[in-house]
Design an enzyme around this catalytic site. Structure first.
Site, PDB file in Angstrom:
ATOM      1  N   ARG A   8       7.285  31.057  48.825  1.00 53.69           N
ATOM      2  CA  ARG A   8       6.544  31.491  47.652  1.00 53.69           C
ATOM      3  C   ARG A   8       5.297  30.622  47.520  1.00 53.69           C
ATOM      4  NH1 ARG A   8       8.712  35.605  47.518  1.00 53.69           N
ATOM      5  NH2 ARG A   8       9.849  36.634  45.855  1.00 53.69           N
ATOM      6  N   GLU A  50      -1.405  34.465  44.239  1.00 52.01           N
ATOM      7  CA  GLU A  50      -1.696  35.645  45.054  1.00 52.01           C
ATOM      8  C   GLU A  50      -1.740  36.906  44.177  1.00 52.01           C
ATOM      9  OE1 GLU A  50       1.796  35.169  47.685  1.00 52.01           O
ATOM     10  OE2 GLU A  50       2.522  37.088  46.914  1.00 52.01           O
ATOM     11  N   HIS A 110       1.657  38.427  52.324  1.00 52.90           N
ATOM     12  CA  HIS A 110       3.029  38.546  51.810  1.00 52.90           C
ATOM     13  C   HIS A 110       3.757  39.751  52.430  1.00 52.90           C
ATOM     14  CE1 HIS A 110       5.708  37.418  48.126  1.00 52.90           C
ATOM     15  NE2 HIS A 110       6.438  37.861  49.132  1.00 52.90           N
TER      16      HIS A 110
HETATM   17  C1  DGY Z   1      11.213  38.848  48.486  1.00 54.53           C
HETATM   18  O1  DGY Z   1      12.084  39.671  48.720  1.00 54.53           O
HETATM   19  O2  DGY Z   1      11.375  37.913  47.697  1.00 54.53           O
HETATM   20  C2  DGY Z   1       9.915  39.030  49.164  1.00 54.53           C
HETATM   21  O3  DGY Z   1       9.081  37.938  49.030  1.00 54.53           O
HETATM   22  C3  DGY Z   1       9.254  40.278  48.649  1.00 54.53           C
HETATM   23  O4  DGY Z   1       8.818  41.001  49.703  1.00 54.53           O
END
Ligand code: DGY
Length: 328
Positions: free
Chosen positions: A240, A269, A287
């Protein structure tokens, strides 16, 4: 019995919308515009359930303004867009989408590691810009993956998948740090050795971040941590934004405190820190670690099945705060 009303907050597979429409009166966002908090609150009036992605923030203010809401189903394994404490206090069920994306995301983490270590993005930009005029002995010479030391910070399911790929596929020595140590059988399966965060930072040739975001993991990698890494090391973040201090990382990349980084997630982001855009030794992706069509479909189906399971039978598949469920 009348159908519950639900909102699908972003565009999603038509077959998933059709499945939800068999059970609910569905309002969906096919323009795929990311709604502001005020727009989301307006859309949620009279809705018992919502299908969310990481872009929708569910917090105390929203819950207070949407008294009909009973369940929020996230099409993501991460759920830092949910204020889980506020949801539990309001008696609203939260669900996420674990497991179905583990292997796909581990594949991507490894791909980003390889692209970063072998300088693939830099080399491609150079070629496309028409700058390739001759072979040279050190042109885009990167660092080896096979036989090197793979460090993993955050050793959940995805971290374990990356460890297995590194150990079994590339003969890497795997070290990891995690809030809690894995059991011996899992460590043996991943061929991974538990180390302190300090040892992890100082020993890894390639450090992959796979830990969940929370107040305690905010800037887990900042200037001080980057300074402890090898100057030849690469850093990969598929976890993240906010886990890495992006400004400090851009500076470290510019000063060659570390060799390179591969980033799929960013602080704030979809905005990307301008200093990161200005350094060559970083591979940037928007992402997409879980983005294969079969996996995204499985994630969407799991979010939908959580809404169906909970709103029609009181039985969600992957609840995050099961304490709000009625006691049997
Ligand atoms: C998640 O599943 O947490 C991913 O980052 C989203 O695509």
């Amino acid at each position: 019995m009348s159908k519950s009303n639900i909102l699908i907050a972003r565009a999603v597979f038509p077959e998933v919308i059709a499945k939800l429409a068999q059970h609910f009166d569905v309002d969906s966002n096919q323009t795929d515009q990311v709604w502001t908090p005020a727009q989301l609150i307006a859309k949620l009036q009279g809705k018992q359930g919502v299908f969310t992605t990481g872009s929708e923030r569910i917090d105390g203010a929203l819950l207070a303004a949407c008294p009909a809401l009973k369940v929020c189903a996230n099409m993501a394994v991460g759920y830092n867009n949910f204020d889980l404490e506020a949801m539990t206090a309001a008696g609203v069920l939260a669900t996420n989408a674990p497991d179905v994306l583990t292997e796909t995301t581990a594949d991507f983490g490894f791909a980003l590691l390889m692209a970063t270590a072998r300088r693939m993005a830099e080399a491609e930009h150079f070629l496309r810009a028409g700058q390739w005029s001759k072979w040279s002995y050190d042109m885009f010479a990167g660092s080896d993956i096979h036989g090197s030391t793979l460090g993993i910070l955050g050793m959940g399911r995805i971290g374990q998948g990356i460890a297995r790929r590194g150990a079994l596929g590339f003969g890497m020595k795997v070290i990891y740090h995690n809030r809690s140590r894995l059991d011996a059988a899992t460590e043996a399966e991943c061929q991974a050795r538990y180390v302190s965060k300090e040892e992890l930072l100082g020993s890894a040739d390639h450090l992959v971040l796979v830990l969940p975001y929370s107040a305690s993991s905010h800037h887990a990698i900042g200037a001080a941590e980057l300074a402890q890494m090898k100057p030849s090391a690469t850093l990969i973040n598929i976890a993240r934004g906010g886990i890495v201090d992006d400004a400090a990382l851009a500076l470290a990349l510019r000063n060659k405190t570390i060799a390179a980084a591969g980033l799929d997630v960013f602080e704030g982001e979809p905005k990307v820190h301008p200093d990161l855009l200005g350094v060559p030794n970083v591979v940037l992706t928007p992402h997409i670690a879980s983005a294969t069509l079969p996996t995204r479909l499985a994630m969407a189906n799991l979010a939908a099945d959580n809404l169906i399971g909970f709103l029609t039978q009181g039985k969600p598949l992957t609840p995050l705060n099961p304490e709000v469920l009625p006691k049997p």
